[in-house]
Scaffold this motif. Structure first.
Motif, mmCIF file in Angstrom:
data_model
loop_
_atom_site.group_PDB
_atom_site.id
_atom_site.type_symbol
_atom_site.label_atom_id
_atom_site.label_comp_id
_atom_site.label_asym_id
_atom_site.label_seq_id
_atom_site.Cartn_x
_atom_site.Cartn_y
_atom_site.Cartn_z
ATOM 1 N N ARG A 1 0.764 -8.448 84.533
ATOM 2 C CA ARG A 1 1.260 -7.167 85.011
ATOM 3 C C ARG A 1 2.533 -6.686 84.321
ATOM 4 O O ARG A 1 2.826 -5.480 84.335
ATOM 5 N N VAL A 2 3.286 -7.608 83.741
ATOM 6 C CA VAL A 2 4.562 -7.245 83.124
ATOM 7 C C VAL A 2 4.579 -7.582 81.638
ATOM 8 O O VAL A 2 4.719 -6.695 80.788
ATOM 9 N N LEU A 3 4.437 -8.866 81.313
ATOM 10 C CA LEU A 3 4.643 -9.293 79.929
ATOM 11 C C LEU A 3 3.568 -8.746 78.996
ATOM 12 O O LEU A 3 3.879 -8.185 77.934
ATOM 13 N N ASP A 4 2.303 -8.899 79.363
ATOM 14 C CA ASP A 4 1.225 -8.374 78.513
ATOM 15 C C ASP A 4 1.269 -6.851 78.448
ATOM 16 O O ASP A 4 1.029 -6.252 77.399
ATOM 17 N N ARG A 5 1.572 -6.245 79.568
ATOM 18 C CA ARG A 5 1.571 -4.785 79.637
ATOM 19 C C ARG A 5 2.583 -4.170 78.688
ATOM 20 O O ARG A 5 2.354 -3.101 78.117
ATOM 21 N N LEU A 6 3.709 -4.851 78.497
ATOM 22 C CA LEU A 6 4.759 -4.333 77.623
ATOM 23 C C LEU A 6 4.754 -4.980 76.245
ATOM 24 O O LEU A 6 5.628 -4.689 75.426
ATOM 25 N N GLY A 7 3.777 -5.837 75.964
ATOM 26 C CA GLY A 7 3.735 -6.492 74.667
ATOM 27 C C GLY A 7 4.867 -7.473 74.451
ATOM 28 O O GLY A 7 5.333 -7.656 73.315
ATOM 29 N N MET A 8 5.303 -8.153 75.523
ATOM 30 C CA MET A 8 6.408 -9.108 75.434
ATOM 31 C C MET A 8 5.863 -10.479 75.054
ATOM 32 O O MET A 8 5.835 -11.421 75.855
ATOM 33 N N ALA A 9 5.435 -10.591 73.800
ATOM 34 C CA ALA A 9 4.741 -11.797 73.340
ATOM 35 C C ALA A 9 5.641 -13.020 73.270
ATOM 36 O O ALA A 9 5.148 -14.151 73.246
ATOM 37 N N GLU A 10 6.958 -12.820 73.238
ATOM 38 C CA GLU A 10 7.890 -13.946 73.137
ATOM 39 C C GLU A 10 8.482 -14.341 74.486
ATOM 40 O O GLU A 10 9.407 -15.150 74.538
ATOM 41 N N SER A 11 7.947 -13.768 75.565
ATOM 42 C CA SER A 11 8.461 -14.056 76.901
ATOM 43 C C SER A 11 7.432 -14.821 77.714
ATOM 44 O O SER A 11 6.228 -14.716 77.467
ATOM 45 N N SER A 12 7.901 -15.557 78.709
ATOM 46 C CA SER A 12 6.978 -16.328 79.541
ATOM 47 C C SER A 12 7.627 -16.662 80.874
ATOM 48 O O SER A 12 8.850 -16.710 81.001
ATOM 49 N N PHE A 13 6.764 -16.865 81.860
ATOM 50 C CA PHE A 13 7.180 -17.415 83.149
ATOM 51 C C PHE A 13 6.445 -18.732 83.276
ATOM 52 O O PHE A 13 5.246 -18.774 83.532
#
Length: 401
Positions: A216-228
């Motif tokens: 809902r957040v990381l993929d949606r914004l293309g935050m490929a270097e982020s993770s939970f």
């Protein structure tokens, strides 16, 4: 610890800026591709880093008015030689709260829950839960105790940093604490609120929180270097700096300020900092276990504040929800639906032992400031990223006035 992010809010109150009566002397001519403000800020930030004993720091500024700037300070290891890089991964602490809060608000948009729902509808075990709403969990106005103030929890993270805490363990600690005040009558920054929200997300979606944040957040914004990360993971993706703290969790459970003796030893170099990099962040979970980079955080905070993750109506309501933390200080820091405000900037700060982060966006000037440091807190109790952000914003607004 992340429990003291309210102290970071207090520090960040300094971001409420007034116009300077006297303009600073003109800086030397900047390099052709460097914004003018950067010429002044670079030595100031390097001086701050030395003063706070920061090992490494990265700064990213986006300003359509004054120009964009990214800079790095220091090294990836204590007394090392390899410089930190803008692409390094760091633990973002309580900035994670905005990820969890965004997912909750998306579920509101989808009609799966309401802000005025009592928490007892989902968690009958919460004391006085019929009088605590989802909104009060998000705005830190439930009055519930904060599990990360537990001395036992701090002792465990010091003696066994690999410990994997289950979210329900954390919630149980918080719910066993006496309430700070009746629901809705005050502000108290409690990670128990966010842990409950994370579990409610899992209950409503049938998925782990990490799956919902990713989708809902990381993929949606293309935050490929982020993770939970999953609670079992203490890994920090490469490349990354080591994160340091001069005090243990037990020493800093009540205050980030170390003893005068320890401060002096840190400054004269006879006390080396503790490497906190591989402490399992499961104790912070929904409230602070996220991992990101400066580039991803810049993209994220602009969407968090500027829109793109919620319906326009709920996005507006989120910004409007921010109220002063201290009613007696209306110009001080504010907090709303898992969103903080520091002067004209909306976003959040984050602190885990070893890492401090500031991510803020001014929607009026469309200006973004992201800072992380690989030491937190400083021996004298300051939050390094918040201090550096204050200096950056002060210079930006003088330059743009």
């Amino acid at each position: 610890m992340v429990s003291r992010a309210v102290a970071a809010l207090a520090t960040a109150a300094l971001l409420v800026l007034a116009a300077c009566a006297a303009q600073p002397a003109a800086p030397p001519p900047p390099a052709p591709d460097l914004p003018a403000y950067a010429e002044t800020l670079q030595p100031e930030l390097e001086g701050l880093a030395r003063d706070m004993l920061v090992t490494g720091a990265v700064v990213q500024v986006r300003s359509p008015e004054l120009g964009d700037w990214t800079t790095t300070i220091g090294t990836r290891t204590f007394r090392g030689t390899e410089p930190v890089r803008a692409e390094d991964h760091v633990r973002i602490g309580s900035v994670t709260k905005t990820w969890t809060g965004t997912v909750v608000l998306q579920l509101v948009d989808e009609g799966l829950l309401r802000l005025d729902d009592p928490v007892a509808k989902y968690r009958p075990d919460v004391p006085n839960g019929s009088n605590i709403t989802i909104e009060q969990l998000l705005t830190m106005r439930s009055g519930l105790g904060n599990y990360t103030t537990s001395p036992e929890l701090s002792a465990t993270t010091d003696s066994a940093p690999w410990t994997v805490f289950a979210p329900e363990e954390l919630i149980a600690v918080g719910l066993a604490m006496p309430p700070q005040f009746p629901p809705g009558t005050g502000f108290y920054y409690s990670n128990t609120n966010t842990a409950l929200l994370g579990r409610i997300v899992e209950q409503l979606t049938g998925n782990p929180l990490e799956t919902e944040i990713q989708r809902r957040v990381l993929d949606r914004l293309g935050m490929a270097e982020s993770s939970f990360p999953a609670t079992t993971s203490a890994a920090l993706p490469d490349p990354h700096p080591q994160g340091y703290s001069y005090g243990t969790n037990v020493e800093t459970v009540d205050s980030n300020v170390l003893s005068p003796e320890k401060q002096a030893a840190a400054r004269d170099g006879t006390l080396a900092p503790l490497d906190m990099t591989n402490t399992n962040p499961s104790w912070a979970w929904a409230a602070g276990a996220g991992i990101s980079t400066t580039g991803d955080l810049t993209r994220y905070v602009e969407a968090l504040v500027g829109g793109g993750l919620l319906s326009p109506a709920l996005q507006e309501a989120r910004l409007d929800s921010v109220r002063p933390v201290d009613p007696a200080a209306p110009d001080g820091p504010g907090y709303g639906l898992a969103l903080a405000r520091f002067g004209p900037f909306y976003g959040h700060t984050g602190e885990l032992p070893g890492f401090n982060t500031f991510a803020g966006y001014d929607p009026q000037r469309r200006t973004t400031v992201v800072v992380w440091t690989s030491l937190a807190p400083s021996p004298d109790g300051r939050d390094p990223a918040a201090e550096m952000a204050r200096t950056i914003i002060g210079e930006l607004y003088r330059s743009g006035s």
